[in-house]
Scaffold this motif. Sequence first.
Motif, mmCIF file in Angstrom:
data_model
loop_
_atom_site.group_PDB
_atom_site.id
_atom_site.type_symbol
_atom_site.label_atom_id
_atom_site.label_comp_id
_atom_site.label_asym_id
_atom_site.label_seq_id
_atom_site.Cartn_x
_atom_site.Cartn_y
_atom_site.Cartn_z
ATOM 1 N N MET A 1 79.030 40.967 -36.199
ATOM 2 C CA MET A 1 77.622 41.291 -36.033
ATOM 3 C C MET A 1 76.927 41.233 -37.385
ATOM 4 N N VAL A 2 75.728 40.700 -37.393
ATOM 5 C CA VAL A 2 74.987 40.510 -38.623
ATOM 6 C C VAL A 2 74.085 41.703 -38.861
ATOM 7 N N ARG A 45 72.396 42.928 -35.638
ATOM 8 C CA ARG A 45 72.042 41.849 -34.697
ATOM 9 C C ARG A 45 73.116 41.839 -33.610
ATOM 10 N N VAL A 46 72.713 42.035 -32.343
ATOM 11 C CA VAL A 46 73.669 42.249 -31.263
ATOM 12 C C VAL A 46 74.444 40.987 -30.910
ATOM 13 N N ASP A 47 73.729 39.847 -30.754
ATOM 14 C CA ASP A 47 74.399 38.615 -30.352
ATOM 15 C C ASP A 47 75.204 38.040 -31.503
ATOM 16 N N VAL A 88 71.896 30.585 -34.002
ATOM 17 C CA VAL A 88 72.122 31.459 -32.848
ATOM 18 C C VAL A 88 72.805 32.736 -33.322
ATOM 19 N N GLY A 89 72.136 33.864 -33.154
ATOM 20 C CA GLY A 89 72.687 35.144 -33.580
ATOM 21 C C GLY A 89 72.493 35.450 -35.048
ATOM 22 N N ALA A 90 71.734 34.613 -35.761
ATOM 23 C CA ALA A 90 71.614 34.778 -37.212
ATOM 24 C C ALA A 90 70.641 35.870 -37.608
ATOM 25 N N GLY A 471 82.819 34.038 -42.341
ATOM 26 C CA GLY A 471 83.445 35.339 -42.197
ATOM 27 C C GLY A 471 82.693 36.260 -41.261
ATOM 28 N N LEU A 472 81.410 35.977 -41.059
ATOM 29 C CA LEU A 472 80.597 36.798 -40.164
ATOM 30 C C LEU A 472 80.487 36.208 -38.765
ATOM 31 N N ALA A 473 80.932 34.971 -38.608
ATOM 32 C CA ALA A 473 80.780 34.292 -37.327
ATOM 33 C C ALA A 473 81.713 34.889 -36.284
ATOM 34 N N GLU A 474 81.189 35.088 -35.080
ATOM 35 C CA GLU A 474 81.981 35.660 -33.994
ATOM 36 C C GLU A 474 82.132 34.704 -32.821
#
Length: 496
Positions: A1-2, A45-47, A88-90, A471-474
Amino acid sequence: MVKQHVESAINGKIRCDACPVMCYIADGRSGACDRYANVAGELIRVDPLTVIEATLSDGGKVVPFMADSQGEWDGDIVHSARHFVTAVGAGTTYPDYKPAPFIVSQKQDGVDMVTVVTEGIFSYCGAKVKIDTDRFLGPESAAVRVDGEQIGHVMTGEYGSQMLSLGGVHHLTGGSKKEGRVTCDALLQLCNRQAVEMTIDGGASLIVKAGTAPIINGVEEQRMRVGCGSATIGMFAKQWLGHVDEVVVVDDHITGVLSEHQAGKLLDVQPTGIKIKGRRSTPGRYFQVAEPGTGWGGTNISDPLSIIGDFDQKTAYPGLRMLMVSTTGEQFGYYVLDENLVPILQSTLPAPLQQSVDIIAENCEPALASVLFMGGAGGSLRAGVTTNPVRLTRSVKDALTHVSCGGAPAYVWPGGGITVMADVMDMPSNSFGYVPTPALVAPIEFTMRLADYQALGGHMEAIVPIEEALGLAERKLAPVADRAWPTDGRNFRWGA
Protein backbone atom coordinates in the motif's frame (compact mmCIF):
# COMPACT_ATOMS: atom_id res chain seq x y z
CA MET A 1 0.00 0.00 0.00
CA VAL A 2 1.26 3.44 -0.92
CA LYS A 3 1.41 6.10 1.78
CA GLN A 4 0.06 9.55 0.96
CA HIS A 5 1.43 12.82 2.29
CA VAL A 6 -0.78 14.17 5.09
CA GLU A 7 -1.37 17.89 5.49
CA SER A 8 -3.18 17.90 8.84
CA ALA A 9 -4.99 15.87 11.49
CA ILE A 10 -7.82 16.95 13.80
CA ASN A 11 -9.26 14.97 16.74
CA GLY A 12 -7.52 11.83 15.58
CA LYS A 13 -8.89 12.17 12.05
CA ILE A 14 -6.58 12.63 9.10
CA ARG A 15 -7.48 15.27 6.57
CA CYS A 16 -6.91 13.70 3.15
CA ASP A 17 -5.75 16.17 0.50
CA ALA A 18 -5.89 13.73 -2.45
CA CYS A 19 -8.87 15.53 -3.99
CA PRO A 20 -10.87 18.74 -3.49
CA VAL A 21 -13.39 17.04 -1.14
CA MET A 22 -10.74 17.06 1.64
CA CYS A 23 -12.27 14.29 3.78
CA TYR A 24 -11.49 13.90 7.49
CA ILE A 25 -10.91 10.16 7.91
CA ALA A 26 -11.06 8.37 11.24
CA ASP A 27 -8.71 5.50 12.09
CA GLY A 28 -9.82 2.31 10.35
CA ARG A 29 -12.10 4.12 7.94
CA SER A 30 -11.79 5.15 4.29
CA GLY A 31 -12.68 8.41 2.60
CA ALA A 32 -15.70 9.10 0.40
CA CYS A 33 -13.89 7.77 -2.66
CA ASP A 34 -12.90 4.46 -1.00
CA ARG A 35 -9.39 5.01 -2.37
CA TYR A 36 -7.65 6.32 0.77
CA ALA A 37 -7.90 5.07 4.35
CA ASN A 38 -6.57 5.96 7.77
CA VAL A 39 -4.51 3.03 9.04
CA ALA A 40 -3.08 3.67 12.51
CA GLY A 41 -2.70 7.36 11.80
CA GLU A 42 -1.23 6.98 8.33
CA LEU A 43 -3.06 7.82 5.13
CA ILE A 44 -2.81 4.78 2.86
CA ARG A 45 -3.75 4.30 -0.80
CA VAL A 46 -6.11 1.30 -0.58
CA ASP A 47 -5.75 -0.18 -4.08
CA PRO A 48 -2.46 -1.91 -4.93
CA LEU A 49 0.21 -0.26 -7.03
CA THR A 50 0.22 -2.21 -10.30
CA VAL A 51 3.27 -3.15 -12.34
CA ILE A 52 3.32 -4.69 -15.79
CA GLU A 53 6.11 -7.20 -16.25
CA ALA A 54 7.01 -8.93 -19.49
CA THR A 55 8.09 -12.52 -19.95
CA LEU A 56 9.49 -14.18 -23.04
CA SER A 57 6.03 -15.47 -24.01
CA ASP A 58 4.72 -11.94 -23.70
CA GLY A 59 7.24 -10.57 -26.15
CA GLY A 60 10.36 -10.24 -24.01
CA LYS A 61 13.65 -10.51 -25.88
CA VAL A 62 16.22 -13.21 -25.32
CA VAL A 63 19.34 -11.84 -23.64
CA PRO A 64 22.39 -12.30 -25.90
CA PHE A 65 25.32 -14.33 -24.62
CA MET A 66 27.42 -11.22 -24.15
CA ALA A 67 27.35 -8.02 -22.18
CA ASP A 68 24.02 -6.22 -22.53
CA SER A 69 22.84 -2.80 -21.41
CA GLN A 70 22.51 -4.08 -17.84
CA GLY A 71 26.00 -5.61 -17.66
CA GLU A 72 27.38 -9.13 -18.09
CA TRP A 73 24.85 -11.86 -18.80
CA ASP A 74 23.90 -13.58 -15.56
CA GLY A 75 22.17 -16.64 -17.00
CA ASP A 76 18.69 -15.11 -17.02
CA ILE A 77 16.98 -16.31 -20.20
CA VAL A 78 14.52 -13.40 -20.36
CA HIS A 79 14.56 -9.74 -19.40
CA SER A 80 13.20 -10.38 -15.93
CA ALA A 81 13.87 -6.71 -15.13
CA ARG A 82 11.52 -5.62 -17.90
CA HIS A 83 8.97 -3.83 -15.74
CA PHE A 84 6.65 -0.88 -16.20
CA VAL A 85 5.17 0.88 -13.19
CA THR A 86 1.61 1.93 -14.00
CA ALA A 87 -0.37 4.68 -12.32
CA VAL A 88 -2.98 2.18 -11.11
CA GLY A 89 -2.93 2.45 -7.32
CA ALA A 90 -0.17 5.07 -7.36
CA GLY A 91 -2.04 8.00 -5.85
CA THR A 92 -2.57 11.53 -7.07
CA THR A 93 -0.74 14.86 -7.24
CA TYR A 94 -3.60 16.93 -5.80
CA PRO A 95 -3.29 19.78 -4.78
CA ASP A 96 -0.94 19.74 -7.73
CA TYR A 97 2.04 21.74 -6.59
CA LYS A 98 3.86 18.59 -5.51
CA PRO A 99 5.57 16.02 -7.77
CA ALA A 100 3.70 12.99 -9.06
CA PRO A 101 3.58 10.03 -6.64
CA PHE A 102 6.17 8.06 -8.63
CA ILE A 103 8.83 9.35 -10.98
CA VAL A 104 10.68 6.19 -11.87
CA SER A 105 14.02 5.83 -13.63
CA GLN A 106 15.31 2.77 -15.47
CA LYS A 107 17.46 1.87 -18.43
CA GLN A 108 15.75 0.73 -21.62
CA ASP A 109 17.93 -0.54 -24.45
CA GLY A 110 20.86 1.33 -22.91
CA VAL A 111 18.99 4.64 -22.66
CA ASP A 112 18.20 6.35 -19.34
CA MET A 113 14.42 6.62 -19.19
CA VAL A 114 11.92 8.22 -16.81
CA THR A 115 8.26 7.34 -16.32
CA VAL A 116 6.09 9.79 -14.41
CA VAL A 117 3.13 8.02 -12.81
CA THR A 118 -0.02 9.62 -11.41
CA GLU A 119 -3.72 9.00 -11.00
CA GLY A 120 -5.37 12.03 -12.56
CA ILE A 121 -8.60 13.51 -11.28
CA PHE A 122 -10.53 13.99 -14.52
CA SER A 123 -13.51 16.33 -14.30
CA TYR A 124 -13.15 16.75 -18.05
CA CYS A 125 -13.65 13.16 -19.11
CA GLY A 126 -16.08 10.76 -20.65
CA ALA A 127 -16.39 7.60 -22.67
CA LYS A 128 -16.90 6.96 -26.35
CA VAL A 129 -18.92 3.76 -26.79
CA LYS A 130 -18.96 1.79 -30.04
CA ILE A 131 -21.81 -0.71 -30.35
CA ASP A 132 -21.49 -3.15 -33.24
CA THR A 133 -25.04 -3.49 -34.53
CA ASP A 134 -27.25 -2.34 -37.37
CA ARG A 135 -30.21 -2.10 -35.00
CA PHE A 136 -31.67 1.36 -34.49
CA LEU A 137 -30.70 2.60 -31.03
CA GLY A 138 -32.14 6.08 -31.25
CA PRO A 139 -32.14 9.30 -33.26
CA GLU A 140 -28.86 11.12 -33.72
CA SER A 141 -28.24 13.49 -30.77
CA ALA A 142 -30.95 11.75 -28.67
CA ALA A 143 -30.34 11.72 -24.94
CA VAL A 144 -28.82 8.62 -23.33
CA ARG A 145 -30.17 8.14 -19.82
CA VAL A 146 -29.35 6.11 -16.72
CA ASP A 147 -31.84 6.17 -13.84
CA GLY A 148 -33.70 8.88 -15.74
CA GLU A 149 -30.70 11.24 -15.85
CA GLN A 150 -29.05 12.23 -19.12
CA ILE A 151 -25.43 11.08 -19.17
CA GLY A 152 -24.69 11.61 -22.88
CA HIS A 153 -26.12 11.39 -26.37
CA VAL A 154 -26.20 9.35 -29.57
CA MET A 155 -23.49 10.31 -32.05
CA THR A 156 -23.32 9.85 -35.80
CA GLY A 157 -23.31 6.17 -36.73
CA GLU A 158 -20.22 4.59 -38.21
CA TYR A 159 -19.82 1.64 -40.58
CA GLY A 160 -21.68 -1.22 -38.94
CA SER A 161 -21.73 0.43 -35.53
CA GLN A 162 -23.81 2.82 -33.46
CA MET A 163 -21.87 5.35 -31.41
CA LEU A 164 -22.55 6.98 -28.04
CA SER A 165 -20.78 9.90 -26.39
CA LEU A 166 -21.12 9.67 -22.62
CA GLY A 167 -20.01 11.88 -19.76
CA GLY A 168 -18.19 15.14 -20.20
CA VAL A 169 -17.89 18.09 -17.86
CA HIS A 170 -21.40 19.43 -18.50
CA HIS A 171 -23.07 16.22 -17.34
CA LEU A 172 -20.59 15.76 -14.48
CA THR A 173 -20.75 19.29 -13.10
CA GLY A 174 -23.16 21.40 -15.17
CA GLY A 175 -26.46 19.80 -14.17
CA SER A 176 -28.07 18.69 -10.94
CA LYS A 177 -26.22 16.85 -8.20
CA LYS A 178 -28.04 13.67 -9.15
CA GLU A 179 -27.09 14.02 -12.82
CA GLY A 180 -23.43 14.42 -11.88
CA ARG A 181 -23.51 11.50 -9.47
CA VAL A 182 -25.30 9.18 -11.91
CA THR A 183 -22.99 10.18 -14.76
CA CYS A 184 -19.87 9.58 -12.70
CA ASP A 185 -21.14 6.22 -11.46
CA ALA A 186 -22.06 5.07 -15.00
CA LEU A 187 -18.65 6.11 -16.36
CA LEU A 188 -16.88 4.35 -13.50
CA GLN A 189 -18.75 1.10 -14.15
CA LEU A 190 -18.24 1.25 -17.92
CA CYS A 191 -14.52 2.00 -17.64
CA ASN A 192 -14.08 -0.78 -15.09
CA ARG A 193 -15.73 -3.20 -17.56
CA GLN A 194 -19.00 -3.53 -15.68
CA ALA A 195 -22.47 -3.63 -17.23
CA VAL A 196 -24.60 -0.48 -17.34
CA GLU A 197 -28.30 -0.36 -18.20
CA MET A 198 -29.35 2.69 -20.19
CA THR A 199 -32.20 3.98 -22.31
CA ILE A 200 -32.24 6.27 -25.32
CA ASP A 201 -34.98 8.83 -25.86
CA GLY A 202 -37.12 7.74 -28.77
CA GLY A 203 -35.15 4.54 -29.12
CA ALA A 204 -33.97 1.38 -27.44
CA SER A 205 -33.09 0.16 -24.00
CA LEU A 206 -29.71 -1.50 -23.80
CA ILE A 207 -27.14 -3.06 -21.53
CA VAL A 208 -23.55 -2.20 -22.36
CA LYS A 209 -20.45 -3.90 -21.02
CA ALA A 210 -17.01 -3.46 -22.55
CA GLY A 211 -15.74 -6.51 -24.38
CA THR A 212 -19.11 -8.27 -24.57
CA ALA A 213 -22.09 -8.31 -26.92
CA PRO A 214 -24.60 -5.53 -26.29
CA ILE A 215 -28.12 -6.41 -25.18
CA ILE A 216 -30.71 -4.37 -27.09
CA ASN A 217 -34.34 -4.40 -25.96
CA GLY A 218 -33.61 -7.55 -23.99
CA VAL A 219 -32.01 -9.43 -26.88
CA GLU A 220 -28.28 -10.14 -27.01
CA GLU A 221 -26.79 -9.11 -30.32
CA GLN A 222 -24.93 -11.75 -32.28
CA ARG A 223 -23.43 -10.17 -35.40
CA MET A 224 -22.05 -6.97 -36.78
CA ARG A 225 -23.22 -6.47 -40.35
CA VAL A 226 -20.82 -7.52 -43.13
CA GLY A 227 -21.30 -4.16 -44.84
CA CYS A 228 -24.05 -2.05 -46.35
CA GLY A 229 -26.37 -3.59 -48.94
CA SER A 230 -24.30 -2.30 -51.84
CA ALA A 231 -21.04 -3.62 -50.38
CA THR A 232 -22.66 -7.02 -49.79
CA ILE A 233 -23.73 -7.15 -53.44
CA GLY A 234 -20.19 -6.38 -54.53
CA MET A 235 -18.61 -8.97 -52.26
CA PHE A 236 -20.87 -11.90 -53.07
CA ALA A 237 -22.26 -11.24 -56.57
CA LYS A 238 -20.29 -14.07 -58.16
CA GLN A 239 -21.67 -16.60 -55.69
CA TRP A 240 -25.23 -15.86 -56.80
CA LEU A 241 -24.51 -16.01 -60.52
CA GLY A 242 -26.56 -18.74 -62.19
CA HIS A 243 -28.44 -19.67 -59.01
CA VAL A 244 -30.82 -16.72 -58.81
CA ASP A 245 -32.02 -13.96 -61.13
CA GLU A 246 -32.24 -11.10 -58.60
CA VAL A 247 -30.84 -10.37 -55.16
CA VAL A 248 -31.93 -7.55 -52.85
CA VAL A 249 -29.79 -6.91 -49.76
CA VAL A 250 -31.94 -4.95 -47.34
CA ASP A 251 -30.13 -2.28 -45.34
CA ASP A 252 -31.24 0.84 -43.48
CA HIS A 253 -28.48 2.89 -45.06
CA ILE A 254 -27.89 1.56 -48.59
CA THR A 255 -30.06 -1.25 -49.96
CA GLY A 256 -28.39 -3.10 -52.84
CA VAL A 257 -30.02 -4.58 -55.97
CA LEU A 258 -27.90 -7.07 -57.93
CA SER A 259 -29.33 -6.57 -61.46
CA GLU A 260 -28.84 -2.79 -61.32
CA HIS A 261 -25.55 -2.76 -59.42
CA GLN A 262 -22.29 -2.34 -61.30
CA ALA A 263 -21.20 -5.76 -60.06
CA GLY A 264 -24.27 -7.28 -61.69
CA LYS A 265 -23.69 -5.35 -64.90
CA LEU A 266 -20.13 -6.61 -65.21
CA LEU A 267 -21.34 -10.17 -64.60
CA ASP A 268 -24.02 -9.75 -67.29
CA VAL A 269 -26.94 -10.13 -64.90
CA GLN A 270 -30.03 -9.23 -66.93
CA PRO A 271 -32.58 -6.59 -65.84
CA THR A 272 -35.51 -8.01 -63.87
CA GLY A 273 -37.98 -5.15 -63.88
CA ILE A 274 -37.79 -4.83 -60.10
CA LYS A 275 -38.94 -1.58 -58.51
CA ILE A 276 -37.57 -0.56 -55.12
CA LYS A 277 -39.31 1.95 -52.89
CA GLY A 278 -36.86 4.54 -51.63
CA ARG A 279 -34.51 7.19 -52.95
CA ARG A 280 -32.35 5.91 -55.79
CA SER A 281 -28.70 6.86 -55.56
CA THR A 282 -26.27 5.41 -58.08
CA PRO A 283 -27.40 2.28 -59.99
CA GLY A 284 -28.31 -0.57 -57.69
CA ARG A 285 -28.05 1.56 -54.55
CA TYR A 286 -31.12 2.88 -52.69
CA PHE A 287 -31.41 5.13 -49.65
CA GLN A 288 -34.36 5.39 -47.22
CA VAL A 289 -36.20 2.23 -48.26
CA ALA A 290 -37.77 2.17 -44.78
CA GLU A 291 -37.52 3.84 -41.40
CA PRO A 292 -34.71 2.82 -39.01
CA GLY A 293 -35.62 0.05 -36.59
CA THR A 294 -34.71 -3.36 -35.22
CA GLY A 295 -35.98 -5.44 -38.15
CA TRP A 296 -34.42 -6.44 -41.47
CA GLY A 297 -31.05 -4.75 -41.99
CA GLY A 298 -31.63 -2.19 -39.26
CA THR A 299 -34.97 -1.08 -40.72
CA ASN A 300 -38.41 -1.23 -39.13
CA ILE A 301 -39.74 -3.85 -41.55
CA SER A 302 -40.54 -7.48 -40.88
CA ASP A 303 -41.79 -8.21 -44.42
CA PRO A 304 -39.08 -7.45 -47.00
CA LEU A 305 -41.63 -7.34 -49.82
CA SER A 306 -42.93 -4.09 -48.32
CA ILE A 307 -40.01 -2.23 -49.94
CA ILE A 308 -40.78 -3.61 -53.43
CA GLY A 309 -43.31 -2.17 -55.86
CA ASP A 310 -44.91 -3.92 -58.84
CA PHE A 311 -42.48 -5.56 -61.25
CA ASP A 312 -42.27 -4.06 -64.75
CA GLN A 313 -44.42 -6.31 -66.94
CA LYS A 314 -42.24 -5.57 -69.97
CA THR A 315 -39.13 -6.98 -68.30
CA ALA A 316 -40.14 -9.37 -65.53
CA TYR A 317 -41.42 -12.87 -66.23
CA PRO A 318 -43.06 -15.77 -64.38
CA GLY A 319 -40.55 -18.04 -62.71
CA LEU A 320 -38.05 -15.22 -61.99
CA ARG A 321 -36.09 -16.20 -58.89
CA MET A 322 -35.29 -13.62 -56.21
CA LEU A 323 -33.30 -13.78 -52.98
CA MET A 324 -33.86 -11.15 -50.30
CA VAL A 325 -31.38 -11.11 -47.43
CA SER A 326 -30.30 -8.78 -44.62
CA THR A 327 -26.75 -7.49 -44.14
CA THR A 328 -26.13 -9.98 -41.31
CA GLY A 329 -27.72 -13.00 -43.00
CA GLU A 330 -30.07 -13.34 -40.03
CA GLN A 331 -33.13 -12.73 -42.21
CA PHE A 332 -33.60 -14.10 -45.71
CA GLY A 333 -36.31 -15.25 -48.09
CA TYR A 334 -36.44 -16.96 -51.48
CA TYR A 335 -39.21 -15.92 -53.87
CA VAL A 336 -40.42 -16.95 -57.33
CA LEU A 337 -42.70 -14.75 -59.46
CA ASP A 338 -46.04 -16.34 -60.34
CA GLU A 339 -48.09 -15.78 -63.51
CA ASN A 340 -49.17 -12.35 -62.21
CA LEU A 341 -45.55 -11.38 -61.44
CA VAL A 342 -46.23 -11.55 -57.71
CA PRO A 343 -43.31 -12.82 -55.58
CA ILE A 344 -44.27 -16.03 -53.79
CA LEU A 345 -42.21 -17.11 -50.78
CA GLN A 346 -40.75 -20.58 -51.20
CA SER A 347 -40.59 -23.03 -48.32
CA THR A 348 -37.03 -24.11 -49.01
CA LEU A 349 -33.89 -22.26 -49.96
CA PRO A 350 -31.77 -23.90 -52.70
CA ALA A 351 -28.49 -25.21 -51.34
CA PRO A 352 -26.22 -22.76 -53.28
CA LEU A 353 -28.22 -19.82 -51.94
CA GLN A 354 -28.20 -21.23 -48.41
CA GLN A 355 -24.44 -21.46 -48.73
CA SER A 356 -24.24 -17.80 -49.79
CA VAL A 357 -26.39 -16.72 -46.83
CA ASP A 358 -24.14 -18.73 -44.52
CA ILE A 359 -21.07 -17.01 -45.98
CA ILE A 360 -22.64 -13.60 -45.35
CA ALA A 361 -23.18 -14.62 -41.73
CA GLU A 362 -19.65 -16.03 -41.49
CA ASN A 363 -18.22 -12.70 -42.67
CA CYS A 364 -20.07 -10.82 -39.94
CA GLU A 365 -17.83 -10.23 -36.95
CA PRO A 366 -19.30 -10.91 -33.51
CA ALA A 367 -21.25 -8.00 -32.06
CA LEU A 368 -19.21 -6.19 -29.44
CA ALA A 369 -19.45 -3.14 -27.19
CA SER A 370 -16.21 -1.16 -26.99
CA VAL A 371 -15.57 1.51 -24.36
CA LEU A 372 -12.84 4.10 -24.83
CA PHE A 373 -11.98 6.35 -21.91
CA MET A 374 -11.39 9.93 -22.99
CA GLY A 375 -9.98 12.68 -20.82
CA GLY A 376 -8.10 15.94 -20.88
CA ALA A 377 -4.86 16.07 -18.90
CA GLY A 378 -5.09 19.61 -17.60
CA GLY A 379 -2.56 22.04 -16.18
CA SER A 380 -2.96 20.78 -12.64
CA LEU A 381 -2.11 17.19 -13.56
CA ARG A 382 0.83 18.31 -15.67
CA ALA A 383 2.26 20.28 -12.75
CA GLY A 384 2.99 16.98 -11.07
CA VAL A 385 5.28 16.18 -14.00
CA THR A 386 7.07 19.47 -14.51
CA THR A 387 7.37 22.96 -13.07
CA ASN A 388 6.56 24.31 -16.54
CA PRO A 389 3.44 22.38 -17.68
CA VAL A 390 3.32 23.68 -21.25
CA ARG A 391 6.67 22.04 -21.94
CA LEU A 392 5.11 18.64 -21.23
CA THR A 393 2.38 19.39 -23.75
CA ARG A 394 4.96 20.34 -26.38
CA SER A 395 7.02 17.26 -25.58
CA VAL A 396 3.99 15.02 -26.12
CA LYS A 397 3.17 16.74 -29.42
CA ASP A 398 6.79 16.37 -30.55
CA ALA A 399 6.64 12.62 -29.77
CA LEU A 400 9.45 12.98 -27.23
CA THR A 401 7.07 11.84 -24.48
CA HIS A 402 4.93 8.72 -24.74
CA VAL A 403 1.55 8.78 -23.01
CA SER A 404 -0.09 5.62 -21.67
CA CYS A 405 -3.05 4.86 -19.41
CA GLY A 406 -2.42 1.97 -17.07
CA GLY A 407 0.31 0.85 -19.47
CA ALA A 408 -2.12 0.79 -22.40
CA PRO A 409 -1.31 2.87 -25.49
CA ALA A 410 -3.21 6.14 -25.46
CA TYR A 411 -4.17 8.03 -28.59
CA VAL A 412 -3.39 11.73 -28.17
CA TRP A 413 -5.74 13.95 -30.11
CA PRO A 414 -4.22 16.70 -32.27
CA GLY A 415 -4.67 20.34 -31.37
CA GLY A 416 -4.13 22.01 -28.03
CA GLY A 417 -3.74 20.31 -24.68
CA ILE A 418 -3.23 16.63 -23.94
CA THR A 419 -6.53 14.95 -24.77
CA VAL A 420 -6.11 11.19 -24.55
CA MET A 421 -8.23 8.20 -25.47
CA ALA A 422 -7.59 4.60 -24.41
CA ASP A 423 -9.40 1.27 -24.77
CA VAL A 424 -10.41 0.10 -21.29
CA MET A 425 -9.94 -3.53 -22.39
CA ASP A 426 -6.20 -2.86 -22.74
CA MET A 427 -5.93 -1.54 -19.19
CA PRO A 428 -5.60 -3.51 -15.93
CA SER A 429 -8.89 -4.44 -14.29
CA ASN A 430 -10.35 -1.87 -11.91
CA SER A 431 -8.04 0.84 -13.21
CA PHE A 432 -10.55 3.59 -12.49
CA GLY A 433 -11.77 5.23 -9.32
CA TYR A 434 -13.76 8.32 -8.52
CA VAL A 435 -13.97 11.30 -6.24
CA PRO A 436 -17.34 12.72 -5.23
CA THR A 437 -16.68 16.15 -6.71
CA PRO A 438 -17.77 14.27 -9.02
CA ALA A 439 -14.91 13.16 -11.27
CA LEU A 440 -13.25 9.99 -12.47
CA VAL A 441 -9.79 9.03 -11.29
CA ALA A 442 -7.79 7.46 -14.11
CA PRO A 443 -4.19 6.31 -14.43
CA ILE A 444 -1.85 8.16 -16.76
CA GLU A 445 1.87 7.74 -17.37
CA PHE A 446 4.39 9.91 -19.20
CA THR A 447 7.55 8.16 -20.37
CA MET A 448 10.57 9.92 -21.87
CA ARG A 449 14.36 10.06 -21.88
CA LEU A 450 15.94 11.33 -18.70
CA ALA A 451 17.60 14.16 -20.63
CA ASP A 452 14.28 15.24 -22.11
CA TYR A 453 12.65 15.15 -18.69
CA GLN A 454 15.31 17.43 -17.29
CA ALA A 455 14.93 19.79 -20.26
CA LEU A 456 11.20 20.25 -19.71
CA GLY A 457 11.70 21.25 -16.08
CA GLY A 458 10.92 17.92 -14.46
CA HIS A 459 11.02 17.24 -10.72
CA MET A 460 14.50 15.74 -10.83
CA GLU A 461 14.77 15.58 -7.05
CA ALA A 462 11.79 13.20 -6.89
CA ILE A 463 13.18 10.54 -9.25
CA VAL A 464 13.56 7.09 -7.72
CA PRO A 465 15.05 3.95 -9.28
CA ILE A 466 12.56 1.37 -10.48
CA GLU A 467 13.73 -1.11 -7.85
CA GLU A 468 12.38 1.18 -5.13
CA ALA A 469 8.98 1.41 -6.82
CA LEU A 470 8.86 -2.34 -7.38
CA GLY A 471 9.27 -2.83 -3.66
CA LEU A 472 5.91 -1.15 -3.13
CA ALA A 473 4.10 -2.94 -5.94
CA GLU A 474 1.43 -5.41 -4.85
CA ARG A 475 -0.03 -6.43 -8.22
CA LYS A 476 2.00 -7.61 -11.19
CA LEU A 477 0.40 -8.24 -14.56
CA ALA A 478 1.54 -9.54 -17.92
CA PRO A 479 1.20 -7.07 -20.79
CA VAL A 480 -1.77 -7.32 -23.14
CA ALA A 481 -0.86 -9.41 -26.18
CA ASP A 482 0.05 -7.59 -29.41
CA ARG A 483 0.53 -4.26 -27.64
CA ALA A 484 3.74 -2.29 -27.86
CA TRP A 485 5.76 -2.20 -24.67
CA PRO A 486 5.21 1.26 -23.07
CA THR A 487 8.91 2.12 -23.10
CA ASP A 488 9.58 0.68 -26.56
CA GLY A 489 11.81 3.04 -28.54
CA ARG A 490 9.35 2.88 -31.43
CA ASN A 491 7.00 5.06 -29.38
CA PHE A 492 9.41 7.97 -29.39
CA ARG A 493 11.06 10.38 -31.74
CA TRP A 494 14.65 10.25 -30.60
CA GLY A 495 15.88 13.81 -30.95
CA ALA A 496 19.42 15.09 -30.87
